[in-house]
Motif scaffolding. Structure first.
Motif, mmCIF file in Angstrom:
data_model
loop_
_atom_site.group_PDB
_atom_site.id
_atom_site.type_symbol
_atom_site.label_atom_id
_atom_site.label_comp_id
_atom_site.label_asym_id
_atom_site.label_seq_id
_atom_site.Cartn_x
_atom_site.Cartn_y
_atom_site.Cartn_z
ATOM 1 N N THR A 91 -41.451 -18.206 -24.351
ATOM 2 C CA THR A 91 -40.244 -18.985 -24.600
ATOM 3 C C THR A 91 -39.364 -18.897 -23.360
ATOM 4 O OG1 THR A 91 -40.250 -18.623 -26.999
ATOM 5 C CG2 THR A 91 -38.140 -19.163 -25.986
ATOM 6 N N ALA A 92 -38.837 -20.030 -22.938
ATOM 7 C CA ALA A 92 -37.936 -20.064 -21.786
ATOM 8 C C ALA A 92 -36.563 -20.539 -22.226
ATOM 9 C CB ALA A 92 -38.483 -20.994 -20.707
ATOM 10 N N ILE A 93 -35.518 -19.907 -21.705
ATOM 11 C CA ILE A 93 -34.142 -20.317 -21.953
ATOM 12 C C ILE A 93 -33.481 -20.556 -20.604
ATOM 13 C CG2 ILE A 93 -31.900 -19.668 -22.910
ATOM 14 C CD1 ILE A 93 -33.402 -17.877 -24.907
ATOM 15 N N PHE A 94 -33.034 -21.777 -20.379
ATOM 16 C CA PHE A 94 -32.405 -22.154 -19.118
ATOM 17 C C PHE A 94 -30.960 -22.551 -19.378
ATOM 18 C CE2 PHE A 94 -36.921 -23.612 -18.294
ATOM 19 C CZ PHE A 94 -37.269 -22.462 -17.608
ATOM 20 N N LEU A 95 -30.064 -22.146 -18.469
ATOM 21 C CA LEU A 95 -28.633 -22.375 -18.617
ATOM 22 C C LEU A 95 -28.044 -22.888 -17.306
ATOM 23 C CD1 LEU A 95 -27.941 -18.966 -20.380
ATOM 24 C CD2 LEU A 95 -27.886 -21.175 -21.525
ATOM 25 N N ALA A 96 -27.115 -23.809 -17.414
ATOM 26 C CA ALA A 96 -26.397 -24.321 -16.247
ATOM 27 C C ALA A 96 -25.015 -24.761 -16.710
ATOM 28 C CB ALA A 96 -27.157 -25.488 -15.612
ATOM 29 N N PHE A 97 -24.153 -25.098 -15.761
ATOM 30 C CA PHE A 97 -22.808 -25.535 -16.090
ATOM 31 C C PHE A 97 -22.673 -27.039 -15.852
ATOM 32 C CE2 PHE A 97 -21.981 -21.088 -14.483
ATOM 33 C CZ PHE A 97 -21.889 -20.529 -15.745
ATOM 34 N N ALA A 116 -33.932 -24.608 -24.503
ATOM 35 C CA ALA A 116 -34.923 -23.604 -24.906
ATOM 36 C C ALA A 116 -36.255 -24.302 -25.130
ATOM 37 C CB ALA A 116 -34.479 -22.887 -26.179
ATOM 38 N N ASP A 117 -37.312 -23.732 -24.566
ATOM 39 C CA ASP A 117 -38.658 -24.283 -24.683
ATOM 40 C C ASP A 117 -39.544 -23.230 -25.330
ATOM 41 O OD1 ASP A 117 -41.195 -25.316 -24.391
ATOM 42 O OD2 ASP A 117 -40.903 -25.990 -22.328
ATOM 43 N N ASP A 118 -39.981 -23.485 -26.567
ATOM 44 C CA ASP A 118 -40.778 -22.509 -27.308
ATOM 45 C C ASP A 118 -42.250 -22.503 -26.906
ATOM 46 O OD1 ASP A 118 -38.965 -21.186 -29.064
ATOM 47 O OD2 ASP A 118 -38.775 -23.045 -30.191
ATOM 48 N N LYS A 119 -42.653 -23.461 -26.086
ATOM 49 C CA LYS A 119 -44.045 -23.526 -25.649
ATOM 50 C C LYS A 119 -44.091 -23.645 -24.137
ATOM 51 C CE LYS A 119 -45.634 -25.718 -29.946
ATOM 52 N NZ LYS A 119 -46.303 -26.906 -30.546
#
Length: 218
Positions: free
Chosen positions: A191-197, A55-58
């Motif tokens: 805000t960006a939320i990135f997800l991977a396995f 998660a990137d708040d900026k």
């Protein structure tokens, strides 16, 4: 074959539900897209490996500046608007992928598992009336009622994670410029939320398939 119905859902959050049931390990979000039109966002919080989370708040990127011009609801991404697409590897979206943290779906105690972290961001987004943008694959069942939030017709977004570098059964979803993720627009910041396995490789060819086995922390 790439994921089907790739695009981005724009809307506001109405409700959410954590996914601690191991039989249905998805964090669920109820989003209103167009006025009075509902969508369910299903986010994988567990699979055959732990899920990587960042998660990137900026968050700042040229690519996101076009998002506020989109209409509410689902915006399908095609060749004509491919500049909207996300690609974790080619799009320089993640400056340092070593910052991605593998997290379990459920762990005793507060603020220490994937459900906890996603839930905090989603509730903040809802409370602040922020706009959410969900990248992934649209699903729909026109004659069915949604099994989580009870609205009809059932529709929503899934594949809200990296969609390349898969092996085995999920190799069929591989492609480039079709990654999922979440962007939240507050009045003065993103805000960006990135997800991977953990099971996915980060070394892929132009079809999103494995070139060699390499990990997120290389």
């Amino acid at each position: 074959m790439p994921v089907e119905n790739y695009g981005v859902l724009k809307g506001k959050i109405l409700d959410s539900k954590v996914g601690r049931d191991r039989d249905t390990p998805h964090y669920q979000i109820l989003v209103e897209g167009e006025e009075n039109i509902k969508y369910r966002v299903a986010i994988n919080v567990m699979t055959n490996s732990e899920v990587l989370y960042l998660a990137d708040d900026k968050y700042d990127s040229e690519a996101i500046k076009i998002l506020p011009t989109l209409s509410n609801g689902f915006n399908k991404i095609t060749q004509s608007n491919k500049e909207l697409s996300l690609d974790y590897i080619r799009g320089n979206m993640i400056n340092d992928r070593k910052k991605m943290i593998p997290l379990p779906q459920n762990r005793k105690g507060p603020n220490n598992d994937l459900n906890d972290f996603i839930d905090a961001y989603i509730k903040k987004c809802k409370n602040n009336n922020a706009i959410i943008y969900v990248y992934g694959s649209k699903f729909e069942s026109p004659n069915e009622e949604d099994g989580v939030f009870g609205f009809k017709p059932e529709q929503g977004m899934h594949d809200v994670h990296m969609n390349q570098g898969n092996h085995g059964w999920w190799k069929k979803d591989n492609g480039i410029w079709q990654d999922g993720g979440i962007l939240i627009h507050h009045q003065s910041k993103w805000t960006a939320i990135f997800l991977a396995f953990l099971s996915q490789t980060w070394c892929t060819d132009e079809e999103g398939n494995q070139i060699k086995q390499c990990s997120y922390n290389e």
